[in-house]
Design a protein around this motif. Structure first.
Motif, short mmCIF file in Angstrom:
data_model
loop_
_atom_site.label_atom_id
_atom_site.label_comp_id
_atom_site.label_asym_id
_atom_site.label_seq_id
_atom_site.Cartn_x
_atom_site.Cartn_y
_atom_site.Cartn_z
N GLU A 194 0.58 -1.18 0.14
CA GLU A 194 0.01 0.07 0.18
C GLU A 194 0.87 1.33 -0.11
N ALA A 195 2.02 1.04 0.77
CA ALA A 195 2.93 2.36 0.59
C ALA A 195 3.37 2.50 -0.73
N ASP A 241 0.87 4.36 -2.68
CA ASP A 241 0.56 5.56 -2.24
C ASP A 241 1.77 6.55 -3.01
N TRP A 242 2.93 5.95 -2.93
CA TRP A 242 4.10 6.75 -3.27
C TRP A 242 3.94 6.82 -4.62
N ALA A 278 1.18 7.37 -6.40
CA ALA A 278 0.30 8.37 -6.72
C ALA A 278 0.79 9.75 -6.12
N ARG A 279 1.56 9.99 -5.10
CA ARG A 279 2.02 11.18 -4.65
C ARG A 279 3.26 11.65 -5.45
N PRO A 302 -2.01 7.56 -10.43
CA PRO A 302 -2.98 6.96 -9.24
C PRO A 302 -3.49 5.78 -9.88
N GLN A 333 -2.64 -3.09 -4.80
CA GLN A 333 -1.56 -3.85 -4.33
C GLN A 333 -1.15 -5.14 -5.06
N GLY A 348 7.27 6.61 3.27
CA GLY A 348 6.39 7.57 3.70
C GLY A 348 7.07 9.00 4.28
#
Length: 379
Positions: A70-71, A74-75, A77-78, A83, A87, A283
């Motif tokens: 999940e990290a 998220d990475w 997307a960020r 996006p 998983q 993160g």
């Protein structure tokens, strides 16, 4: 042993030994700018996460923990403008080099299959094709090769590129994806496009420093369809984690599932404490920005000193290297020898398929970079 040795080229860095010896003989010692290995401390938060997870008696999940996957989602997307990954679309790997070296084999390629890679390139793209029994083909126009050669099964892109620092824009990436999909539709065999993007956080020139380096998985490139596409990323460069062997691959869920299945059988597992460390690193954007600033200072100092000494820096819009040649024409080994005489060790472009340039890494301490600057400028 003999069979494997016959199939592979000589390990190129072995040929640097006499130049390294000459550089070490300099009264001020060697400034080793030949290899892009990080020298700055690993982030304290990452080291703490590794230690906290060090009681790890069981086998780690080959697919990665749900939190790590999940990290990574998220990475992307960020930080990369990608996006909507799931998983199932991501998989941790034991460094990115093992994926570069093994991907042709993991995809089942072999005799008669062609692997395209950049003309000036990290040697492992070539080695990975040879290990699988496939044919490596260097080209700076992979889209044209895909149109002309129906034997192509894998295309490697490298953006930002090692050693040249070239960045492929959205249009260039999309052109390769479109050509690969036309080729697959034409002959019915799968064609994978894989992008090695491990220097993506290290852009130095506009528009990339403002807008970011585009990923192969960017929706503007893919049209929302990740079929046949893989992006490989490493935390070695952005987070000083080369010793952790912390990396991941993401993209087409069906291809990732196939890689996972083989890796489960082969026992390719990222150690549990390293997975925890990766989670902490992904993160934390602050340490990445801090490290980027270190490299920016070293890059500016080295570039100015090299230009003062009569060298030209070509390309180098992103990444951990300066792609350098002398003003006068001479072979790369002669430039290596000249710089070794100053106690500065660099890598000849012939390691990457270019006999005009040398590659100068930014991965030395501030003190060693200052030494190199003083020697180049006579200060």
């Amino acid at each position: 042993m003999g069979l494997f040795a016959a199939a592979l080229p000589d390990f190129p860095w072995d040929s640097l030994t006499p130049y390294a010896d000459r550089a070490r003989a300099h009264p001020g010692g060697i400034v080793d700018l030949s290899v892009g290995t990080p020298v700055d401390p690993s982030p304290l938060s990452v080291r703490a996460a590794l230690e906290a997870a060090s009681d790890s008696p069981g086998y780690p999940p080959t697919a990665g923990t749900p939190a790590l996957r999940e990290a990574v989602v998220d990475w992307f997307a960020r930080r990369r403008g990608v996006p909507g990954l799931t998983q199932r679309a991501v998989l941790p790997t034991v460094g990115s080099k093992e994926m570069v070296a093994l991907l042709p084999s993991l995809l089942g390629l072999g005799t008669g299959d062609v692997v395209v890679h950049p003309a000036a390139a990290y040697p492992t793209y070539d080695v990975g094709a040879r290990l699988a029994g496939a044919t490596p083909l260097p080209s700076d126009d992979p889209a044209a090769v895909l149109e002309a050669d129906d034997a192509v099964r894998l295309v490697w892109l490298n953006s930002p590129a090692n050693p040249t620092g070239q960045v492929l824009d959205v249009a260039a990436l999309a052109a390769v994806v479109a050509a690969a999909r036309r080729a697959q539709a034409r002959h019915g065999h799968p064609v994978v496009v894989a992008a090695d993007e491990c220097y993506a956080e290290l852009a130095w020139a506009r528009p990339w420093v403002d807008d970011g380096v585009p990923s192969l998985l960017d929706p503007r490139v893919t049209g929302g369809d990740l079929a046949g596409l893989l992006a490989v990323y490493s935390l070695s460069k952005q987070s000083n984690l080369a010793g952790y062997r912390a990396a991941f691959v993401a993209g087409d869920e069906s291809v990732v599932a196939g890689l996972l299945e083989v890796r489960k059988h082969a026992g390719f597992m990222v150690p549990g404490p390293v997975q925890a460390a990766m989670l902490a690193a992904l993160g934390d954007d602050a340490h990445v920005a801090e490290q980027r600033e270190r490299y920016a200072r070293r890059r500016t100092a080295l570039r100015q000193a090299l230009e003062h000494a009569g060298y030209v820096v070509d390309g180098s819009a992103a990444g951990l290297y300066l792609w350098v040649r002398p003003v006068g024409r001479q072979g790369a080994w002669a430039t290596v020898a000249d710089l070794a005489g100053l106690g500065i060790l660099v890598a000849p472009g012939v390691f990457y398929g270019d006999d005009e340039h040398v590659r100068v890494a930014l991965t030395a301490t501030d003190e060693r970079v200052a030494q190199a600057v003083a020697r180049l400028t006579g200060a």
